[in-house]
Design a protein around this motif. Structure first.
Motif, PDB file in Angstrom:
ATOM      1  N   MET A 103      45.313  25.300  -1.102  1.00  0.00           N
ATOM      2  CA  MET A 103      44.482  25.510  -0.078  1.00  0.00           C
ATOM      3  C   MET A 103      42.966  24.707  -0.420  1.00  0.00           C
ATOM      4  O   MET A 103      42.575  25.066  -1.377  1.00  0.00           O
ATOM      5  CB  MET A 103      44.314  26.697   0.381  1.00  0.00           C
ATOM      6  N   ILE A 104      42.582  24.204   0.674  1.00  0.00           N
ATOM      7  CA  ILE A 104      41.257  23.415   0.519  1.00  0.00           C
ATOM      8  C   ILE A 104      40.302  24.356   0.994  1.00  0.00           C
ATOM      9  O   ILE A 104      40.510  25.306   2.102  1.00  0.00           O
ATOM     10  CB  ILE A 104      41.122  22.103   1.226  1.00  0.00           C
ATOM     11  N   THR A 105      39.162  24.716   0.275  1.00  0.00           N
ATOM     12  CA  THR A 105      38.151  25.370   0.545  1.00  0.00           C
ATOM     13  C   THR A 105      36.987  24.603   0.701  1.00  0.00           C
ATOM     14  O   THR A 105      36.751  23.668   0.166  1.00  0.00           O
ATOM     15  CB  THR A 105      37.975  26.847  -0.274  1.00  0.00           C
ATOM     16  N   LEU A 106      36.073  25.124   1.639  1.00  0.00           N
ATOM     17  CA  LEU A 106      34.840  24.473   2.068  1.00  0.00           C
ATOM     18  C   LEU A 106      33.654  25.307   1.270  1.00  0.00           C
ATOM     19  O   LEU A 106      33.710  26.432   1.518  1.00  0.00           O
ATOM     20  CB  LEU A 106      34.504  24.333   3.365  1.00  0.00           C
ATOM     21  N   THR A 107      32.838  24.692   0.747  1.00  0.00           N
ATOM     22  CA  THR A 107      31.871  25.426  -0.121  1.00  0.00           C
ATOM     23  C   THR A 107      30.381  25.031   0.628  1.00  0.00           C
ATOM     24  O   THR A 107      29.983  23.626   0.617  1.00  0.00           O
ATOM     25  CB  THR A 107      31.937  25.405  -1.526  1.00  0.00           C
ATOM     26  N   ALA A 137      36.556  27.641  10.031  1.00  0.00           N
ATOM     27  CA  ALA A 137      35.955  28.873   9.917  1.00  0.00           C
ATOM     28  C   ALA A 137      34.618  28.726  10.754  1.00  0.00           C
ATOM     29  O   ALA A 137      33.953  27.731  10.993  1.00  0.00           O
ATOM     30  CB  ALA A 137      35.917  29.517   8.286  1.00  0.00           C
ATOM     31  N   THR A 190      30.488  20.345   3.578  1.00  0.00           N
ATOM     32  CA  THR A 190      30.096  20.689   2.474  1.00  0.00           C
ATOM     33  C   THR A 190      29.001  20.057   2.012  1.00  0.00           C
ATOM     34  O   THR A 190      28.960  18.686   1.963  1.00  0.00           O
ATOM     35  CB  THR A 190      31.380  20.443   1.343  1.00  0.00           C
ATOM     36  N   THR A 209      30.991  30.471   0.804  1.00  0.00           N
ATOM     37  CA  THR A 209      32.282  29.610   0.829  1.00  0.00           C
ATOM     38  C   THR A 209      33.304  30.120   1.994  1.00  0.00           C
ATOM     39  O   THR A 209      33.381  31.330   2.352  1.00  0.00           O
ATOM     40  CB  THR A 209      32.962  29.891  -0.681  1.00  0.00           C
ATOM     41  N   ASP A 210      33.772  29.152   2.385  1.00  0.00           N
ATOM     42  CA  ASP A 210      34.929  29.437   3.517  1.00  0.00           C
ATOM     43  C   ASP A 210      35.743  28.092   3.636  1.00  0.00           C
ATOM     44  O   ASP A 210      35.825  27.212   2.989  1.00  0.00           O
ATOM     45  CB  ASP A 210      34.196  29.686   4.867  1.00  0.00           C
ATOM     46  N   ARG A 211      36.677  28.412   4.476  1.00  0.00           N
ATOM     47  CA  ARG A 211      37.559  27.434   4.853  1.00  0.00           C
ATOM     48  C   ARG A 211      37.439  26.531   5.882  1.00  0.00           C
ATOM     49  O   ARG A 211      36.725  26.897   6.775  1.00  0.00           O
ATOM     50  CB  ARG A 211      39.007  27.865   5.072  1.00  0.00           C
ATOM     51  N   PRO A 212      38.049  25.256   5.854  1.00  0.00           N
ATOM     52  CA  PRO A 212      37.879  24.531   7.176  1.00  0.00           C
ATOM     53  C   PRO A 212      38.353  25.019   8.535  1.00  0.00           C
ATOM     54  O   PRO A 212      39.287  26.025   8.438  1.00  0.00           O
ATOM     55  CB  PRO A 212      38.647  23.128   7.025  1.00  0.00           C
TER      56      PRO A 212
END
Length: 125
Positions: free
Chosen positions: A1-5, A36, A110, A31-34
């Motif tokens: 899973m790709i996370t967004l920082t 969000a 990001t 940090t969160d997910r696309p």
């Protein structure tokens, strides 16, 4: 899973002069997910937040700064078109908070985000 920082940092910018008693504080990182929603806050002190223009800028590592928002009030502000429908700046002058609400986050969001005070652009009206 790709996370967004989203990295938060501090940029203390005074275009006309530096005043050491003025501080802007931000937390280290978020940090969160696309897709969000995320809220960034900048706690200010040493000046009247309601009297100054504030900026949000960001920097993708290895690239230059990208201006996002110049903000004086809800009726007096400027947004770069790429984020206008997804990002909203606000001031809570009673708590000295300059905030950035971001929704529908994308991988390209990001970056290191900076808040800054524009000391040279006092609102005259």
């Amino acid at each position: 899973m790709i996370t967004l920082t989203i990295f938060l940092s501090l940029l203390l910018t005074f275009l006309s002069c530096v005043q050491s008693e003025i501080t802007l504080n931000q937390p280290e990182a978020e940090t969160d997910r696309p897709g969000a929603t995320l809220r960034l806050t900048c706690k200010t002190s040493g000046f009247n937040l309601g009297n100054d223009w504030m900026w949000w800028v960001r920097q993708v590592p290895g690239q230059g700064l990208e201006w996002l928002i110049s903000y004086y009030s809800s009726s007096n502000n400027y947004y770069v078109s790429a984020i206008k429908d997804r990002f909203t700046a606000s001031k809570d002058t009673s708590n000295n908070i300059f905030a950035l609400d971001m929704k529908s986050l994308k991988i390209e969001d990001t970056a290191i985000y900076y808040c800054a005070r524009d000391h040279s652009a006092r609102n005259n009206g």
